[in-house]
Design an enzyme around this catalytic site. Structure first.
Site, PDB file in Angstrom:
ATOM      1  CB  SER A 158      -0.952   3.001   2.758  1.00  0.00           C
ATOM      2  OG  SER A 158      -0.258   3.474   3.871  1.00  0.00           O
ATOM      3  CG  ASP A 203       4.895  14.119  -7.484  1.00  0.00           C
ATOM      4  OD1 ASP A 203       3.903  14.376  -8.192  1.00  0.00           O
ATOM      5  OD2 ASP A 203       4.853  14.072  -6.238  1.00  0.00           O
ATOM      6  CE  LYS A 247      -3.436   3.916   6.522  1.00  0.00           C
ATOM      7  NZ  LYS A 247      -2.087   4.482   6.653  1.00  0.00           N
TER       8      LYS A 247
END
Length: 695
Positions: A469, A480, A495
């Site tokens: 999560s 990224d 998740k």
């Protein structure tokens, strides 16, 4: 599919200020029906991806509910299940019609079967076990059929009780041998004495099991019934009864007001099972682990007898506001009974919070921050939270002029959405951190708008299969941006959904009932590159073998997860000081492939997978002991390899070094943590990656 891991700490919004879909108030004198009506309306109208209430949904609910009631198939007979299955396709209809007749049927039957099982286990333990007999037990509860009749059920209980007793017998036998080795004059207990002792241990354990079960009232079981309906939408949509909601808030904030001890119900009273360092009990030194609380008095009021009381009800009496006094009548471990006054205070669960250490490597010093969860006080974000603590820990690292930073997110199951966005902002100048998509298809990009960067030097993030999560949001964003190298399992938990906690009472008119809350999946989050972490998680830049490598772990193993998908990428600018990333990743992968202990860990992971797939265990003493010795030898090889690897050197930060001189409990906790890190191959590899980044 197996529910191997259940995460309590889902990714949560700090608040859920309004539910625009609610356009009416509910009023029903029947609490069960009022609760069903309110919960269903909130979930059906607020869920990110509401399901059709049809036969498929009904069968989902039925399967989940029966598993809640009897997961190990110790109580119901096949005749019960055959009777229950007539209702399997009607569960959705019962929900929409507010019909609780099926719950009443199953609840009453379960109470009956539990009483029968209690008599069975007592009868079984009245006869000695024959450990020379050649037989096995099957512990594959998921695929095990229900017992056909009472005779078969009793045989199932006999084998289960024998297995527990045999296991305890072998452990006790080893303990006796160890005592003899240490003291030549020690007279070991005989085989018959050990058999009697271990049988009594099994009896006591199951007395406690049934005491806990009998502690549950009808509302507790009805909560499970409702949860089956909620989880039919997705595995993270759940119902929280009032007591569970209070516990959830405590776990998320890491603090509560009380005496600072964990408790367990026993037949003779409420037992102290552990004492939280820094709390009133710990400071007063008047209570000890295994003391039994008999009565609870509020100040000068008449004390209330808690023997036989539900644990949750006893806890309500013991807890209370900071500064108030509770008087406990306690039976000490030596048998004496005394009244102990305790002034309640705010208790902080230290292991909830971020902590850091310095790691020496040659002439360089690196920093490591361990973040166990993205904690927050839901009542006030200005209170202690993960983001503000992280900023403080990084400031300490900068003061020590460390050359690089390791952020340890292993086993971090998530937490607050706001906290993770704020933490990401500590490592980048500004820009998007995560995209959040609502049920209507609208996408909100959550940004770091603060141009200040708290940490500019190299960053490595450690993850594993249980990093979930919020951990995945942070890891994905840093990956990224090419701001950090992610080291760990092949992928994280997977998740990619956002939950909100909704107080059901706000939608009820003129009710004397506390209906509790619902944790509701209202959004999905996406990486800034547009891809979801749902099911797929975050793929590590450097993959390291660990014990979970071949196990079934993650969102993809849960029942009814939402699917993976992708949306449009957000606009972001990658970190420019990352020219050495590719070389560092290549070097790391090469080191891991050649590292003998990592190879051993990989072999051990394969063995653990094989072991977990084997659900048959011998109930014969010789065969069981042989199997146990083989397992211990296999485990010992890895343990010795890890124990002999003194790979890094941890030292406390200056302020903590001073605290360790005066706070013995803090010193012990930190010392144990340092010792575990110093033999941590994953930390060692993270340090080497930081070295490569600094070249």
């Amino acid at each position: 599919m197996k529910k191997n891991i259940v995460f309590l700490f889902s990714l949560l919004l700090v608040s859920f200020a309004s539910c625009s879909f609610i356009n009416k108030k509910f009023e029903n004198p029947d609490k069960d029906k009022l609760l069903m009506e309110t919960l269903f309306y909130v979930i059906k109208n607020g869920h990110y991806n509401p399901v059709d209430i049809n036969e498929e949904y009904s069968e989902r609910v039925y399967k989940s509910y029966i598993n809640y009631l009897d997961p190990q198939k110790r109580f119901f007979l096949q005749s019960d299940i055959t009777e229950f299955e007539k209702h399997k396709k009607n569960m959705g209809e019962y929900l929409t019609n507010l019909d609780v007749s099926f719950f009443n049927l199953t609840y009453n039957r379960l109470m009956q079967r539990q009483k029968e099982a209690e008599k069975i286990y007592k009868d079984v333990l009245n006869k000695p076990f024959d450990f020379s007999k050649e037989e096995v037990i099957n512990l594959d509860y998921e695929n095990l059929p229900f017992s056909k009749n009472e005779k078969e059920l009793k045989e199932r209980w006999r084998k289960m009780l024998k297995f527990f007793t045999l296991s305890n017998f072998v452990i006790k036998e080893k303990e006796e041998a160890t005592k003899k080795e240490k003291d030549a004059n020690y007279k070991p207990k005989t085989e018959e004495e050990l058999k009697k002792e271990t049988t009594e241990t099994t009896r006591k354990n199951f007395e406690d099991v049934f005491a806990v079960t009998s502690d549950m009232n009808r509302d507790d079981w009805f909560g499970m019934y409702l949860n089956s309906y909620a989880e039919g939408f997705d595995p993270h949509t759940t119902y929280f009864a009032p007591d569970l909601k209070e516990r959830f808030d405590r776990d998320m904030s890491g603090k509560f007001e009380g005496i600072g001890a964990t408790l367990q119900k026993k037949t003779e009273g409420i037992q102290i099972t552990s004492i939280i360092a820094g709390g009133p009990v710990w400071k007063g030194k008047l209570l000890e682990v295994d003391d039994i609380i008999l009565k609870v008095g509020e100040g000068n009021k008449e004390p209330v007898d808690v023997v036989g009381m539900r644990l949750e009800d006893a806890i309500k009496l013991i807890k209370g506001p900071k500064g108030t006094e509770v008087r406990l009548t306690v039976k000490k471990t030596d048998g004496t009974i005394t009244v102990i006054p305790i002034v309640r205070d705010v208790v902080e669960i230290e292991e909830t919070y971020a902590k850091s250490t310095l790691v020496k490597e040659g002439n360089k010093t690196y920093g490591l921050i361990h973040l166990p969860k993205f904690y927050v006080d839901f009542n006030s974000y200005k209170e202690r939270n993960a983001a503000s603590d992280m900023a403080l820990e990084i400031a300490k690292m900068k003061a020590q002029n460390v050359s690089g930073l390791i952020l340890d997110l292993r086993d971090n199951g998530g937490g607050s959405l706001k906290a993770v966005v704020d933490i990401a902002g500590l490592f980048i100048k500004e820009g998007p951190v995560v995209q959040v998509r609502s049920a209507n298809g609208s996408v909100q990009v959550l940004q770091d708008t603060d141009k200040n960067i708290q940490w500019e030097k190299p960053l490595v993030i450690l993850v594993n299969e249980l990093s979930a999560s919020a951990s995945e949001i942070l890891s994905a964003a840093m990956q990224d941006y090419k701001r950090a190298i992610v080291i760990g399992s092949k992928q994280t938990y997977g998740k990619g959904t956002v939950q909100a906690m909704v107080n059901l009472n706000q939608y009820v008119r003129n009710s004397n009932f506390d209906l509790g809350s619902s944790k509701l999946t209202i959004q999905k989050f996406y990486r800034i590159d547009g891809s979801s972490t749902q099911l797929e998680g975050v793929k590590s830049d450097v993959v390291t073998p660990d014990k979970y490598k071949y196990m079934e772990v993650g969102e993809r193993e849960l029942e009814f997860p939402l699917p993976w998908d992708k949306i449009q990428s957000a606009k972001y600018t990658r970190w420019t000081d990352n020219a050495k990333f590719e070389l560092a990743i290549v070097n790391s992968n090469k080191r891991i492939a050649e590292h003998p202990t990592f190879k051993l860990i990989d072999e051990n992971a394969k063995w653990l997978k094989e072991k977990s797939d084997n659900n048959f265990f011998p109930l014969n003493y010789t065969a069981y002991k042989k199997q146990l010795e083989e397992e211990e030898e296999k485990t010992k090889q890895l343990k010795n390899a890890l124990e002999n690897a003194s790979v890094v050197k941890c030292t406390p930060l200056p302020n903590e070094e001073e605290q360790m001189k005066t706070d013995e409990a803090f010193k012990q906790r930190r010392t144990r943590w340092y010792e575990s890190l110093e033999k941590d191959l994953y930390v060692e590899e993270a340090i080497k990656v930081l070295n490569d980044l600094a070249i």
